[in-house]
Scaffold this motif. Structure first.
Motif, PDB file in Angstrom:
ATOM      1  N   TRP A  52       0.987  -1.229   0.027  1.00  0.00           N
ATOM      2  CA  TRP A  52      -0.060   0.003  -0.133  1.00  0.00           C
ATOM      3  C   TRP A  52       0.921   1.208   0.012  1.00  0.00           C
ATOM      4  N   GLY A  53       0.709   1.858  -1.163  1.00  0.00           N
ATOM      5  CA  GLY A  53       1.826   3.081  -1.257  1.00  0.00           C
ATOM      6  C   GLY A  53       2.882   3.080  -1.916  1.00  0.00           C
ATOM      7  N   GLN A  54       3.858   3.597  -1.931  1.00  0.00           N
ATOM      8  CA  GLN A  54       5.192   3.487  -2.855  1.00  0.00           C
ATOM      9  C   GLN A  54       5.866   2.164  -2.775  1.00  0.00           C
ATOM     10  N   ARG A  55       6.295   1.599  -3.924  1.00  0.00           N
ATOM     11  CA  ARG A  55       7.003   0.299  -3.553  1.00  0.00           C
ATOM     12  C   ARG A  55       8.288   0.178  -2.795  1.00  0.00           C
ATOM     13  N   LYS A  56       8.950   1.278  -3.015  1.00  0.00           N
ATOM     14  CA  LYS A  56      10.359   1.573  -2.137  1.00  0.00           C
ATOM     15  C   LYS A  56       9.705   1.506  -0.747  1.00  0.00           C
ATOM     16  N   THR A  57       8.797   2.427  -0.221  1.00  0.00           N
ATOM     17  CA  THR A  57       8.427   2.242   1.102  1.00  0.00           C
ATOM     18  C   THR A  57       7.959   0.986   1.476  1.00  0.00           C
ATOM     19  N   ILE A  58       7.159   0.507   0.950  1.00  0.00           N
ATOM     20  CA  ILE A  58       6.525  -1.046   0.914  1.00  0.00           C
ATOM     21  C   ILE A  58       7.861  -2.061   1.509  1.00  0.00           C
ATOM     22  N   ILE A  59       8.809  -2.028   0.538  1.00  0.00           N
ATOM     23  CA  ILE A  59       9.965  -3.076   0.526  1.00  0.00           C
ATOM     24  C   ILE A  59      10.703  -2.752   1.914  1.00  0.00           C
TER      25      ILE A  59
END
Length: 259
Positions: A52-59
């Motif tokens: 949920w949200g930016q992929r970089k943040t999720i990772i």
């Protein structure tokens, strides 16, 4: 776009995006950091639910979470003590917090004490007699089973969707794609054998929804479970045995090419 032209176009895009290079910048990189099947299941489940949200943040959030488990999620689920659980306090991503996390841990401990695979969590006891078992049945069963422990937090309901709530179930459909699809490109895992790729439903996020509408594959005005079903029915015309492979094409067109 004519049927054959559409199929050729999307097949080319599947080939372009269903590649190992896709892994690094997608939440699927999280379960790819593990080798034990149960670790892959747990890591994949959290990576999907937190998508949920930016992929970089999720990772980054997933990496933080598993570092709190010493990067051994299955062992953590089965052997944690109270002090280990204290190490999870304070974890937060968007509206998912440590209350939700502690219930997820309790669920995994209970489930894996009775089963070697998370696949069985999606299979009702009478599955063997249901020859036309569907992803809709699997998801509805899973939500009921997931919240079958006593004293579950009501706030955690919102993190596990099902078709009964009219949700597209994007995160869980993505998780099922990862676990069920037999992928010779090494992106999806294909760990499970009872649920079949032909019965999966395409994860329908904002990018996939937008691209599919531009290609004339969705006519439904709202975006809900029936929208995901409608899209998947169109994708089955292109490949009846593996319709959700086109998730790569639609998502790639939406995110990478701003189609």
């Amino acid at each position: 776009m004519e049927f054959l032209a559409l199929k050729d176009f999307l097949d080319i895009k599947v080939e372009q995006y269903n590649q190992p290079s896709f892994i690094a910048n997608d939440p699927i990189c999280i379960p790819h950091g593990f080798s034990k099947p149960q670790d892959i299941e747990i890591a994949g489940f959290f990576a999907a639910i937190l998508a949920w949200g930016q992929r970089k943040t999720i990772i980054n959030k997933c990496k933080e979470l598993f570092s709190r488990m010493d990067n051994e999620p299955y062992q953590f689920m089965m052997q944690h003590g109270d002090d280990d659980l204290k190490g999870l306090l304070g974890f937060k991503h968007r509206t998912f917090n440590d209350t939700d996390l502690l219930y997820f841990v309790a669920f995994f401990k209970q489930h894996y004490a009775n089963s070697e695979s998370l696949e069985t969590a999606f299979l009702p006891a009478d599955f063997a007699v249901q020859l036309n078992f569907s992803a809709e049945q699997a998801l509805n069963h899973f939500r009921a089973y997931f919240f079958s422990l006593p004293d579950f937090p009501r706030r955690t309901f919102k993190h596990i969707s099902s078709p009964l709530q009219k949700s597209t179930c994007k995160r869980l459909n993505m998780f099922l794609r990862w676990m069920v699809r037999k992928d010779n490109k090494g992106v999806d895992f294909g760990l499970w054998d009872t649920l079949k790729p032909a019965n999966l439903i395409c994860p329908c996020d904002v990018h996939v929804d937008r691209v599919a509408r531009r290609l004339g594959m969705i006519s439904r005005k709202q975006t809900d479970w029936q929208t995901a079903v409608e899209l998947t029915a169109e994708l089955r015309k292109l490949d009846p045995l593996d319709p959700v492979k086109y998730d790569f094409a639609l998502f790639g067109l939406g995110v990478e090419e701003k189609f």
